[in-house]
Scaffold this motif. Structure first.
Motif, PDB file in Angstrom:
ATOM      1  N   GLU A 253     -38.159  10.197  -4.843  1.00  0.00           N
ATOM      2  CA  GLU A 253     -38.131   9.248  -5.967  1.00  0.00           C
ATOM      3  C   GLU A 253     -36.782   8.543  -6.074  1.00  0.00           C
ATOM      4  OE1 GLU A 253     -40.539   8.137  -8.279  1.00  0.00           O
ATOM      5  OE2 GLU A 253     -41.751   8.981  -6.669  1.00  0.00           O
ATOM      6  N   LEU A 254     -35.697   9.291  -5.921  1.00  0.00           N
ATOM      7  CA  LEU A 254     -34.375   8.664  -5.974  1.00  0.00           C
ATOM      8  C   LEU A 254     -34.201   7.650  -4.848  1.00  0.00           C
ATOM      9  CD1 LEU A 254     -32.010  11.616  -6.899  1.00  0.00           C
ATOM     10  CD2 LEU A 254     -32.464   9.569  -8.263  1.00  0.00           C
ATOM     11  N   ALA A 255     -34.617   8.023  -3.651  1.00  0.00           N
ATOM     12  CA  ALA A 255     -34.483   7.110  -2.508  1.00  0.00           C
ATOM     13  C   ALA A 255     -35.328   5.855  -2.716  1.00  0.00           C
ATOM     14  CB  ALA A 255     -34.890   7.817  -1.221  1.00  0.00           C
TER      15      ALA A 255
ATOM     16  N   LEU B   9     -26.555  10.624  -4.516  1.00  0.00           N
ATOM     17  CA  LEU B   9     -27.063   9.291  -4.242  1.00  0.00           C
ATOM     18  C   LEU B   9     -25.996   8.296  -4.661  1.00  0.00           C
ATOM     19  CD1 LEU B   9     -30.257   7.707  -4.200  1.00  0.00           C
ATOM     20  CD2 LEU B   9     -29.030   6.998  -6.229  1.00  0.00           C
ATOM     21  N   PHE B  10     -25.698   7.360  -3.800  1.00  0.00           N
ATOM     22  CA  PHE B  10     -24.696   6.336  -4.078  1.00  0.00           C
ATOM     23  C   PHE B  10     -25.383   4.979  -4.096  1.00  0.00           C
ATOM     24  CE2 PHE B  10     -22.534   9.883  -2.187  1.00  0.00           C
ATOM     25  CZ  PHE B  10     -21.342   9.973  -2.878  1.00  0.00           C
ATOM     26  N   ASP B  11     -25.415   4.366  -5.263  1.00  0.00           N
ATOM     27  CA  ASP B  11     -25.949   3.023  -5.431  1.00  0.00           C
ATOM     28  C   ASP B  11     -24.737   2.099  -5.436  1.00  0.00           C
ATOM     29  OD1 ASP B  11     -26.946   0.618  -6.317  1.00  0.00           O
ATOM     30  OD2 ASP B  11     -27.763   1.392  -8.184  1.00  0.00           O
ATOM     31  N   HIS B  12     -24.612   1.227  -4.474  1.00  0.00           N
ATOM     32  CA  HIS B  12     -23.413   0.409  -4.321  1.00  0.00           C
ATOM     33  C   HIS B  12     -23.399  -0.811  -5.234  1.00  0.00           C
ATOM     34  CE1 HIS B  12     -22.058   2.539  -0.583  1.00  0.00           C
ATOM     35  NE2 HIS B  12     -23.269   3.012  -0.775  1.00  0.00           N
ATOM     36  N   PHE B  13     -24.300  -0.865  -6.194  1.00  0.00           N
ATOM     37  CA  PHE B  13     -24.356  -1.947  -7.160  1.00  0.00           C
ATOM     38  C   PHE B  13     -23.141  -1.849  -8.081  1.00  0.00           C
ATOM     39  CE2 PHE B  13     -25.981  -3.655 -11.271  1.00  0.00           C
ATOM     40  CZ  PHE B  13     -26.150  -4.957 -10.858  1.00  0.00           C
TER      41      PHE B  13
END
Length: 132
Positions: free
Chosen positions: A42-44, A76-80
């Motif tokens: 789900e996170l991915a 998890l790294f969201d680069h936003f």
């Protein structure tokens, strides 16, 4: 720590499968393996749907230094660069430990941990109230 670049659904599937393998190796029950795989998936998928790029890292962890692994950690790294666009209320019931941080340089980082719960010790000489 293993790193997965999450760009498409195939990357999410690979991360989910690897998370399940790590959980199985550590000794999680089949139900917990499924919960861990679902959470990773789900996170991915959320990362794919709302972000241009990002990555996920996972590793076995132990509660105390020197002990064998008793849990799994997923980051998890969201680069936003703006405020987080991932809502995590659904994860609270599925994880044992969760952190969310955000900064303008790196974006959002979500960390969750799930621990193998040791069975209760029955060999204790102490009894609960009313027991003999």
């Amino acid at each position: 720590m293993e790193m997965f670049h999450i760009r498409e659904k195939a990357d999410a599937i690979l991360a989910r499968q690897r998370g399940r393998e790590i959980a199985k190796t550590i000794g999680f029950s089949l139900v917990d393996q499924t919960v861990i795989a679902y959470t990773i998936s789900e996170l991915a998928l959320k990362l794919i749907s709302i972000s241009e790029k990002g990555h996920m890292m996972m590793r076995p962890v132990s509660l105390y230094k020197g002990e064998s692994a008793s849990g799994i950690e997923v980051r998890l790294f969201d680069h936003f660069k703006g405020p987080s666009r991932i809502h995590l209320q659904w994860m609270e019931k599925m994880t044992d430990d969760m952190e969310l941080s955000h900064d303008q340089t790196r974006g959002t980082m979500i960390t969750f941990r799930k621990w193998v719960h040791a069975p209760l010790r029955i060999d204790s000489p102490f009894c609960a109230a009313g027991e003999e």
